[in-house]
Design a protein around this motif. Structure first.
Motif, mmCIF file in Angstrom:
data_model
loop_
_atom_site.group_PDB
_atom_site.id
_atom_site.type_symbol
_atom_site.label_atom_id
_atom_site.label_comp_id
_atom_site.label_asym_id
_atom_site.label_seq_id
_atom_site.Cartn_x
_atom_site.Cartn_y
_atom_site.Cartn_z
ATOM 1 N N ILE A 1 0.811 -1.219 0.000
ATOM 2 C CA ILE A 1 0.000 0.000 0.000
ATOM 3 C C ILE A 1 0.847 1.274 0.000
ATOM 4 N N GLU A 2 2.005 1.239 0.634
ATOM 5 C CA GLU A 2 2.805 2.478 0.724
ATOM 6 C C GLU A 2 3.330 2.937 -0.638
ATOM 7 N N ASN A 3 3.251 2.067 -1.643
ATOM 8 C CA ASN A 3 3.737 2.463 -2.975
ATOM 9 C C ASN A 3 2.673 3.179 -3.810
ATOM 10 N N PHE A 4 1.497 3.386 -3.223
ATOM 11 C CA PHE A 4 0.411 3.968 -4.014
ATOM 12 C C PHE A 4 0.052 5.389 -3.574
ATOM 13 N N GLY A 5 0.907 5.994 -2.778
ATOM 14 C CA GLY A 5 0.686 7.402 -2.423
ATOM 15 C C GLY A 5 -0.613 7.657 -1.680
ATOM 16 N N GLY A 6 -0.966 6.756 -0.790
ATOM 17 C CA GLY A 6 -2.095 7.050 0.098
ATOM 18 C C GLY A 6 -3.458 6.573 -0.378
ATOM 19 N N VAL A 7 -3.512 5.863 -1.501
ATOM 20 C CA VAL A 7 -4.820 5.337 -1.927
ATOM 21 C C VAL A 7 -4.881 3.821 -1.711
ATOM 22 N N LEU A 8 -6.091 3.332 -1.663
ATOM 23 C CA LEU A 8 -6.322 1.894 -1.626
ATOM 24 C C LEU A 8 -6.598 1.437 -3.047
ATOM 25 N N VAL A 9 -6.004 0.333 -3.450
ATOM 26 C CA VAL A 9 -6.426 -0.272 -4.713
ATOM 27 C C VAL A 9 -7.630 -1.156 -4.395
ATOM 28 N N THR A 10 -8.705 -0.933 -5.116
ATOM 29 C CA THR A 10 -9.932 -1.712 -4.849
ATOM 30 C C THR A 10 -10.438 -2.297 -6.163
ATOM 31 N N TYR A 11 -11.120 -3.452 -6.075
ATOM 32 C CA TYR A 11 -11.640 -4.119 -7.275
ATOM 33 C C TYR A 11 -13.146 -4.284 -7.140
ATOM 34 N N TRP A 12 -13.850 -4.065 -8.237
ATOM 35 C CA TRP A 12 -15.315 -4.062 -8.221
ATOM 36 C C TRP A 12 -15.850 -4.964 -9.321
ATOM 37 N N ASN A 13 -16.833 -5.764 -8.975
ATOM 38 C CA ASN A 13 -17.393 -6.714 -9.944
ATOM 39 C C ASN A 13 -18.917 -6.694 -9.889
ATOM 40 N N TRP A 14 -19.531 -6.241 -10.981
ATOM 41 C CA TRP A 14 -20.996 -6.270 -11.094
ATOM 42 C C TRP A 14 -21.369 -7.645 -11.641
ATOM 43 N N LEU A 15 -21.956 -8.473 -10.800
ATOM 44 C CA LEU A 15 -22.263 -9.841 -11.209
ATOM 45 C C LEU A 15 -23.299 -9.860 -12.336
ATOM 46 N N ASP A 16 -23.208 -10.877 -13.159
ATOM 47 C CA ASP A 16 -24.158 -11.096 -14.265
ATOM 48 C C ASP A 16 -24.108 -10.017 -15.341
ATOM 49 N N HIS A 17 -23.008 -9.283 -15.411
ATOM 50 C CA HIS A 17 -22.878 -8.255 -16.453
ATOM 51 C C HIS A 17 -21.497 -8.336 -17.091
ATOM 52 N N LEU A 18 -21.300 -9.449 -17.782
ATOM 53 C CA LEU A 18 -19.972 -9.742 -18.344
ATOM 54 C C LEU A 18 -19.637 -8.932 -19.595
ATOM 55 N N MET A 19 -20.536 -8.015 -19.980
ATOM 56 C CA MET A 19 -20.145 -7.067 -21.025
ATOM 57 C C MET A 19 -18.908 -6.302 -20.539
ATOM 58 N N PHE A 20 -18.826 -6.096 -19.221
ATOM 59 C CA PHE A 20 -17.604 -5.571 -18.621
ATOM 60 C C PHE A 20 -16.741 -6.800 -18.370
ATOM 61 N N CYS A 21 -15.709 -6.940 -19.215
ATOM 62 C CA CYS A 21 -15.043 -8.242 -19.357
ATOM 63 C C CYS A 21 -14.385 -8.752 -18.095
ATOM 64 N N ALA A 22 -14.052 -7.856 -17.185
ATOM 65 C CA ALA A 22 -13.316 -8.253 -15.983
ATOM 66 C C ALA A 22 -13.706 -7.289 -14.866
ATOM 67 N N PRO A 23 -13.423 -7.650 -13.617
ATOM 68 C CA PRO A 23 -13.641 -6.681 -12.541
ATOM 69 C C PRO A 23 -12.807 -5.429 -12.820
ATOM 70 N N VAL A 24 -13.300 -4.278 -12.384
ATOM 71 C CA VAL A 24 -12.544 -3.048 -12.623
ATOM 72 C C VAL A 24 -11.759 -2.667 -11.370
ATOM 73 N N ALA A 25 -10.653 -1.979 -11.587
ATOM 74 C CA ALA A 25 -9.760 -1.595 -10.490
ATOM 75 C C ALA A 25 -9.782 -0.081 -10.341
ATOM 76 N N PHE A 26 -9.813 0.396 -9.096
ATOM 77 C CA PHE A 26 -9.755 1.835 -8.847
ATOM 78 C C PHE A 26 -8.833 2.135 -7.678
ATOM 79 N N PRO A 27 -8.055 3.184 -7.807
ATOM 80 C CA PRO A 27 -7.310 3.673 -6.659
ATOM 81 C C PRO A 27 -8.175 4.729 -5.965
ATOM 82 N N PHE A 28 -8.659 4.443 -4.765
ATOM 83 C CA PHE A 28 -9.535 5.379 -4.063
ATOM 84 C C PHE A 28 -8.918 5.774 -2.724
ATOM 85 N N PRO A 29 -9.100 7.035 -2.328
ATOM 86 C CA PRO A 29 -8.662 7.395 -0.978
ATOM 87 C C PRO A 29 -9.508 6.644 0.057
ATOM 88 N N PRO A 30 -8.910 6.179 1.131
ATOM 89 C CA PRO A 30 -9.673 5.388 2.107
ATOM 90 C C PRO A 30 -10.817 6.171 2.741
#
Lengths: 506, 119
Positions: free
Chosen positions: B17-46
């Motif tokens: 975590i210390e290599n990301f300048g204070g953000v959390l890397v988080t992953y999000w997955n909307w089930l049953d909607h595979l048009m979005f080919c993979a879970p998406v990743a976001f760097p968000f402030p905690p």
């Protein structure tokens, strides 16, 4: 001085050229001169037990290769002089060879480096010579591919900076990490990974689709390269099998080590080949066969025979081969979807398959395509026609091991993304499959260092946080190399040529 | 199993975590909607409000799907790192229990993708 006019036969000549060249060192202990060939735990009692699969001497090698190369370059010249690129089926095909150049050619070069290294570090002369020859083959393949494909760089986009892209672009981290993983292993693991698992077990799945694909689609330059490389590939395959048998025959304790490597490298190779699956089913305007058919022919049938043969050494088929077989009817659709989602960040184009292509997919994948995948392609096509071409606006989560976006689904439920996770030293790691998780769990110390493109972008290590900055850092020409094929400069140029040709024919 | 190596082999985790300048890397997955080919990743402030992810971030990503505007968020079912949970939209990501490299999945009952294909 009397001369002995007696001519040596090939076997004698080969023995003289490859045996007795080495010596027991005295100034330094052998273990210091060859520091890398014991730490993996492979026990070799008799290096001369190595049976050279091809008794090819260096002079014969030069003569033979020079002859092949002369023919190849003659064909490449005539391809250029006769505007051979005009003879391909459709310019969409060119995107398949963009993947070949950016992904595979760099691997040929990496293989050259890897085999040079191993060719220095095995203390037995037989395998050392075989590895050195293969190192030269790989360098030749890299060169001849570059020369063959440079012709396309004159007319089409995305070919201009493949070497730079290999080290940076998100999807090229997949082949790069595959090879870096092999090259940072010990010499025996390297040859098991590359010579056996990849070149022997899986190579037909790489080679045949690209080369038959080229032949079906009028790319005679790439076909000629393929023929030129084929005899080398046959030699590499034999080396792969020989090295496995050699290790297994030398000591029983080697069996579990080799088995683990086969499990690991089968899975890594298979994940890498998912790019080929996509190419076969979506990118060749004229299809050769489906991925599922190729998997059945080259892995399920040929692989089964191979592992039956290896059973007597105590080996079993690679772990998770059954999962790969379960995935055969979904793999290409999932991977094409990944690239369709992220074509705005790729150095090649994707597109909506045409009706006849969708029908072909329905026919080849009767149990899955209409139900699960065709609706998304229909929807994407409608949206594109309405000027709303879909691009995924967020970055994907990646697998820590194979580095592919986590687009693969549960082995027993193709509607759910497959998530696997490990915790190592209080840090969480994510994987696309049990195969990739196992690889991590065996050597977590190695994969905690993975350079994951999405995370590196978040850290600010890729030119900036905006997509445009990242593309610049990739040396990718935004609006030219990337985005949908429809409306691309490649497409416009091809349309112009085709129009001119039909005008000339009138 | 420890790695086989020619010497000491101990390297820091590249994605700590210390290599990301204070953000959390988080992953999000909307089930049953595979048009979005993979879970998406976001760097968000905690300390980012959970509701802001739904209101500010999701429309720019998942808004491309015809089901998105039909979502009844009150009926959505959530998991965080494999455990069911009910996010408090007005509290921060950290207060909701998200950590570095957390996976959030959500299911939107009644919405099963384009032509029911879970896409």
């Amino acid at each position: 001085m009397s001369e002995n006019p007696k001519k040596l036969n090939l076997k004698q000549r080969y023995k003289l050229l490859t045996r007795g060249l080495d010596w027991e060192t005295t100034y330094q202990p052998m273990d210091k001169v060859f520091p890398f060939d014991t730490f993996e735990g492979i026990k070799i009692h008799d290096w001369d037990g190595w049976e050279d699969p091809f008794r090819l001497t260096m002079d014969a090698y030069w003569k033979y290769q020079a002859e092949k190369e002369r023919k190849l370059y003659a064909v490449i010249d005539s391809f250029a002089q006769n505007n051979g690129h005009m003879g391909i089926t459709d310019a969409r095909y060119v995107n398949a060879i963009k993947i070949l150049l950016t992904g595979v050619t760099s691997l040929e070069y990496a293989a050259h480096r890897g085999f040079s290294h191993v060719g220095r570090h095995l203390r037995g002369v037989g395998p050392r010579v075989a590895c050195q020859m293969q190192a030269i083959d790989e360098l030749r393949h890299a060169q001849t591919q570059i020369h063959t494909l440079s012709h396309y760089n004159r007319y089409f986009d995305g070919f201009h900076d493949w070497r730079h892209m290999y080290d940076r672009v998100w999807y090229l981290s997949v082949p790069k990490s595959f090879f870096d993983d092999a090259m940072t292993a010990g010499p025996f693991e390297f040859v098991t990974a590359i010579s056996f698992s990849f070149e022997y077990v899986l190579t037909n799945l790489l080679f045949v689709p690209f080369m038959s694909g080229a032949a079906y689609n009028g790319d005679m330059a790439t076909v000629t390269f393929g023929f030129s490389a084929q005899s080398d590939e046959a030699r590499h395959m034999t080396l792969g099998l020989e090295v496995i048998k050699f290790m297994l025959e030398q000591d029983e304790a080697n069996v579990p080590i080799v088995q683990r490597w086969i499990d690991k490298w089968f899975w890594r190779g298979y994940r890498l080949l998912s790019l080929v699956a996509m190419m076969m089913d979506y990118m060749l305007p004229k299809r050769v066969m489906s991925w599922a058919e190729a998997w059945e022919m080259y892995y399920e049938d040929a692989g089964a025979a191979l592992f039956e043969d290896l059973e007597r050494y105590g080996l079993r088929p690679p772990k998770y081969a059954d999962i790969a077989t379960k995935e055969k009817n979904r793999l290409s659709h999932e991977v094409w979807s990944i690239f369709y989602n992220y074509t705005h960040a790729a150095a090649f184009h994707t597109w909506s398959p045409e009706d006849n292509e969708l029908d072909w997919l329905s026919e080849k994948y009767p149990d899955t395509f209409d139900k699960m995948y065709r609706p998304r392609f229909d929807y994407w096509r409608e949206q594109a026609a309405a000027g709303n071409r879909f691009y995924n606006q967020a970055l994907p989560q990646l697998c820590t091991t194979c580095q592919i976006p986590m687009g693969f689904t549960e082995p027993d439920d193709p509607t759910k993304i497959c998530f696997r996770e490990s915790v190592f030293k209080h840090e969480r790691y994510h994987f696309c499959s049990d195969g990739c998780k196992d690889i991590f769990d065996w050597e977590p110390e190695k994969y905690v260092q993975s350079w994951l493109p999405v995370h590196e972008i978040f850290k600010g290590n890729c030119g900036g946080t905006d997509l445009k900055d990242v593309l610049k850092w990739y040396h990718l020409n935004d609006g030219v190399d990337n985005m949908d094929y429809e409306g691309s400069p490649d497409q416009r140029l091809w349309a112009e040529w085709t129009a001119n040709r039909s005008k000339a024919a009138e | 199993m420890a790695i086989q190596s020619i010497g000491d082999y101990d390297f820091p985790a590249r994605d700590a975590i210390e290599n990301f300048g204070g953000v959390l890397v988080t992953y999000w997955n909307w089930l049953d909607h595979l048009m979005f080919c993979a879970p998406v990743a976001f760097p968000f402030p905690p300390d980012m409000r959970f509701g802001d992810v739904l209101e500010q971030v999701f429309p720019g990503v998942y808004g491309a799907h015809p089901d998105f505007n039909k979502i009844d968020w009150a009926a959505a079912r959530w998991t965080l790192d494999g455990q069911t949970f009910t996010p408090d939209l007005d509290r921060s990501l950290a207060e909701n229990g998200l950590g570095h490299k957390s996976v959030v999945k959500f299911e939107t009952p009644g919405l099963d993708g384009i032509k029911g294909s879970r896409t």
